[in-house]
Design an enzyme around this catalytic site. Structure first.
Site, PDB file in Angstrom:
ATOM      1  N   ARG A   1     -10.135   0.991   8.023  1.00 51.51           N
ATOM      2  CA  ARG A   1      -9.598  -0.337   8.300  1.00 51.51           C
ATOM      3  C   ARG A   1     -10.636  -1.234   8.954  1.00 51.51           C
ATOM      4  O   ARG A   1     -10.353  -2.372   9.278  1.00 51.51           O
ATOM      5  CB  ARG A   1      -8.397  -0.191   9.239  1.00 51.51           C
TER       6      ARG A   1
ATOM      7  N   ARG B   1      -1.202  -8.801  13.058  1.00 55.69           N
ATOM      8  CA  ARG B   1      -1.765  -7.776  12.158  1.00 55.69           C
ATOM      9  C   ARG B   1      -2.497  -8.422  10.993  1.00 55.69           C
ATOM     10  O   ARG B   1      -3.518  -7.915  10.536  1.00 55.69           O
ATOM     11  CB  ARG B   1      -0.642  -6.856  11.662  1.00 55.69           C
TER      12      ARG B   1
ATOM     13  N   ARG C   1      10.808  -0.991  11.468  1.00 57.35           N
ATOM     14  CA  ARG C   1       9.677  -0.627  12.324  1.00 57.35           C
ATOM     15  C   ARG C   1       9.552  -1.630  13.475  1.00 57.35           C
ATOM     16  O   ARG C   1       9.711  -2.834  13.265  1.00 57.35           O
ATOM     17  CB  ARG C   1       8.386  -0.640  11.498  1.00 57.35           C
TER      18      ARG C   1
ATOM     19  N   ARG D   1      11.189  -5.568   5.534  1.00 56.55           N
ATOM     20  CA  ARG D   1      10.953  -4.143   5.230  1.00 56.55           C
ATOM     21  C   ARG D   1      11.875  -3.270   6.083  1.00 56.55           C
ATOM     22  O   ARG D   1      12.096  -3.521   7.249  1.00 56.55           O
ATOM     23  CB  ARG D   1       9.505  -3.771   5.542  1.00 56.55           C
TER      24      ARG D   1
ATOM     25  N   LYS E   1       0.828  -1.224   0.000  1.00 53.22           N
ATOM     26  CA  LYS E   1       0.000   0.000   0.000  1.00 53.22           C
ATOM     27  C   LYS E   1       0.854   1.263   0.000  1.00 53.22           C
ATOM     28  O   LYS E   1       0.641   2.149  -0.819  1.00 53.22           O
ATOM     29  CB  LYS E   1      -0.907   0.044   1.252  1.00 53.22           C
TER      30      LYS E   1
HETATM   31  P1  ADP Z   1       2.147  -1.859   3.253  1.00 49.73           P
HETATM   32  O1  ADP Z   1       2.121  -0.360   3.280  1.00 49.73           O
HETATM   33  O2  ADP Z   1       0.938  -2.450   2.595  1.00 49.73           O
HETATM   34  O3  ADP Z   1       2.370  -2.458   4.614  1.00 49.73           O
HETATM   35  P2  ADP Z   1       4.759  -1.607   1.904  1.00 49.73           P
HETATM   36  O4  ADP Z   1       4.516  -0.736   0.726  1.00 49.73           O
HETATM   37  O5  ADP Z   1       5.448  -0.987   3.061  1.00 49.73           O
HETATM   38  O6  ADP Z   1       3.366  -2.331   2.358  1.00 49.73           O
HETATM   39  O7  ADP Z   1       5.575  -2.886   1.385  1.00 49.73           O
HETATM   40  C1  ADP Z   1       5.982  -3.924   2.280  1.00 49.73           C
HETATM   41  C2  ADP Z   1       7.366  -4.438   1.881  1.00 49.73           C
HETATM   42  O8  ADP Z   1       7.290  -5.124   0.624  1.00 49.73           O
HETATM   43  C3  ADP Z   1       8.407  -3.349   1.686  1.00 49.73           C
HETATM   44  O9  ADP Z   1       9.671  -3.840   2.099  1.00 49.73           O
HETATM   45  C4  ADP Z   1       8.398  -3.071   0.174  1.00 49.73           C
HETATM   46  O10 ADP Z   1       9.659  -2.599  -0.295  1.00 49.73           O
HETATM   47  C5  ADP Z   1       8.082  -4.454  -0.379  1.00 49.73           C
HETATM   48  N1  ADP Z   1       7.256  -4.420  -1.599  1.00 49.73           N
HETATM   49  C6  ADP Z   1       6.242  -3.577  -1.901  1.00 49.73           C
HETATM   50  N2  ADP Z   1       5.698  -3.892  -3.099  1.00 49.73           N
HETATM   51  C7  ADP Z   1       6.386  -4.974  -3.564  1.00 49.73           C
HETATM   52  C8  ADP Z   1       6.307  -5.763  -4.755  1.00 49.73           C
HETATM   53  N3  ADP Z   1       5.396  -5.523  -5.714  1.00 49.73           N
HETATM   54  N4  ADP Z   1       7.188  -6.792  -4.892  1.00 49.73           N
HETATM   55  C9  ADP Z   1       8.108  -7.046  -3.925  1.00 49.73           C
HETATM   56  N5  ADP Z   1       8.234  -6.344  -2.783  1.00 49.73           N
HETATM   57  C10 ADP Z   1       7.385  -5.310  -2.599  1.00 49.73           C
HETATM   58  P1  ADP Z   2       0.664  -1.874   7.640  1.00 53.12           P
HETATM   59  O1  ADP Z   2      -0.282  -1.666   6.540  1.00 53.12           O
HETATM   60  O2  ADP Z   2       1.962  -2.442   7.224  1.00 53.12           O
HETATM   61  O3  ADP Z   2       0.014  -2.650   8.780  1.00 53.12           O
HETATM   62  P2  ADP Z   2       0.360   0.862   8.698  1.00 53.12           P
HETATM   63  O4  ADP Z   2       1.455   1.848   8.840  1.00 53.12           O
HETATM   64  O5  ADP Z   2      -0.763   1.169   7.787  1.00 53.12           O
HETATM   65  O6  ADP Z   2       1.087  -0.495   8.307  1.00 53.12           O
HETATM   66  O7  ADP Z   2      -0.271   0.560  10.136  1.00 53.12           O
HETATM   67  C1  ADP Z   2       0.531   0.265  11.261  1.00 53.12           C
HETATM   68  C2  ADP Z   2      -0.327   0.207  12.518  1.00 53.12           C
HETATM   69  O8  ADP Z   2      -0.934   1.501  12.757  1.00 53.12           O
HETATM   70  C3  ADP Z   2      -1.528  -0.761  12.458  1.00 53.12           C
HETATM   71  O9  ADP Z   2      -1.150  -2.078  12.805  1.00 53.12           O
HETATM   72  C4  ADP Z   2      -2.466  -0.121  13.494  1.00 53.12           C
HETATM   73  O10 ADP Z   2      -2.053  -0.399  14.810  1.00 53.12           O
HETATM   74  C5  ADP Z   2      -2.256   1.383  13.255  1.00 53.12           C
HETATM   75  N1  ADP Z   2      -3.224   1.900  12.252  1.00 53.12           N
HETATM   76  C6  ADP Z   2      -2.934   2.389  11.011  1.00 53.12           C
HETATM   77  N2  ADP Z   2      -4.055   2.775  10.384  1.00 53.12           N
HETATM   78  C7  ADP Z   2      -5.087   2.523  11.236  1.00 53.12           C
HETATM   79  C8  ADP Z   2      -6.503   2.679  11.161  1.00 53.12           C
HETATM   80  N3  ADP Z   2      -7.107   3.175  10.066  1.00 53.12           N
HETATM   81  N4  ADP Z   2      -7.237   2.315  12.240  1.00 53.12           N
HETATM   82  C9  ADP Z   2      -6.666   1.829  13.348  1.00 53.12           C
HETATM   83  N5  ADP Z   2      -5.344   1.629  13.472  1.00 53.12           N
HETATM   84  C10 ADP Z   2      -4.552   1.972  12.436  1.00 53.12           C
END
Ligand code: ADP
Ligand code: ADP
Ligand code: ZN
Length: 216
Positions: free
Chosen positions: A88, A171, A160, A127, A13
């Site tokens: 979410r 998660r 992180r 990541r 995302k």
């Molecule tokens: P999210 O915001 O949904 O948690 P991230 O954008 O932070 O996901 O991506 C999670 C991890 O996967 C990061 O280390 C990122 O560099 C990697 N990543 C994202 N998109 C791809 C992809 N299409 N193929 C391989 N690795 C990816």
């Molecule tokens: P990822 O998509 O990799 O889980 P985010 O940075 O979007 O990473 O979210 C990290 C954490 O922040 C979540 O596990 C949750 O604890 C909190 N969080 C983010 N967005 C929301 C939301 N819309 N509602 C509640 N908690 C959230």
């Protein structure tokens, strides 16, 4: 352009939201980033959010909806925005519907990035993020050119604290229980754009842009 990007943790995302918001010149609003920033600056909101982030659960709706409402009311959102990681759960989706009713324009689409759970765990634990500009790296697929240093700004790269295997598992469970129901909610409104996230980053971006442009 008013879009939402949903998907499990690690689905890409944030990576896609960065590219998409640059392409369409709209603000990228990430609730996760906002909470982490609040924690870094030492606010009460940041401390409260951190308690929930470290357990892998969601931050309470009240706090989350409040910060999104405040952010969407900023002038730079008047012509569009990309919401990353919000809503979410269903309660947040209802709250967002209400907020949008009071704003000009409609939602153009909801991008759902699909990736299998096993791949998610591998992506999350590998990541790394820049502490200064937020650029996201992956130790294998997108490593920084210099170890621990951001390619873009020279900032220090860190992992992180919620990107451990145990918290990542929690998660993913929270995603299946609370966030997945949103897929049907937005599908029934004809807003859902489904994208295969298990492809090269630029191919995923191309599919997202194609999906959004065909839809609107
Ligand atoms: P999210 O915001 O949904 O948690 P991230 O954008 O932070 O996901 O991506 C999670 C991890 O996967 C990061 O280390 C990122 O560099 C990697 N990543 C994202 N998109 C791809 C992809 N299409 N193929 C391989 N690795 C990816
Ligand atoms: P990822 O998509 O990799 O889980 P985010 O940075 O979007 O990473 O979210 C990290 C954490 O922040 C979540 O596990 C949750 O604890 C909190 N969080 C983010 N967005 C929301 C939301 N819309 N509602 C509640 N908690 C959230
Ligand atoms: Zn950086």
């Amino acid at each position: 352009m008013r879009v939402i990007i949903i998907g499990p943790p690690g689905s890409g995302k944030s990576t896609q939201a960065d590219l998409f918001s640059q392409y369409f010149q709209i603000p990228h609003i990430s609730t996760g980033d906002m909470f982490r920033e609040a924690f870094k600056t030492g606010t009460i909101l940041g401390k409260k959010a951190k308690e929930h982030q470290t357990s892998g659960g969601l931050v309470p709706d009240e706090l989350t909806i409040e910060i999104v409402l405040e952010r969407l009311n900023q002038p730079d959102c008047s012509k569009g925005f990309l919401l990353d990681g919000f809503p979410r759960n269903v309660a947040q989706a209802y709250a967002l519907d209400k907020i949008l009713q009071s704003m000009p324009g409609k939602l153009d689409g909801v991008i759902n990035i699909e990736v299998d759970d096993e791949i998610l765990l591998e992506r999350i634990t590998n990541r790394r993020v820049c502490s200064q500009c937020g650029e996201t790296y992956h130790l294998t697929y997108y490593p920084p050119k210099q170890e621990d240093i951001c390619n873009l700004c020279g900032g220090k790269i860190y992992q992180r604290s919620d990107d451990t295997i145990e918290i990542a598992r929690s998660r993913i469970i929270v995603y299946h229980e609370q966030t997945k129901p949103l897929i049907d909610y937005y599908r029934s409104q004809g807003l859902l754009i489904e994208v295969n996230g298990d492809q090269d980053i630029h191919k995923v971006l191309r599919d997202i842009i194609k999906g959004v442009c065909n839809d609107s």
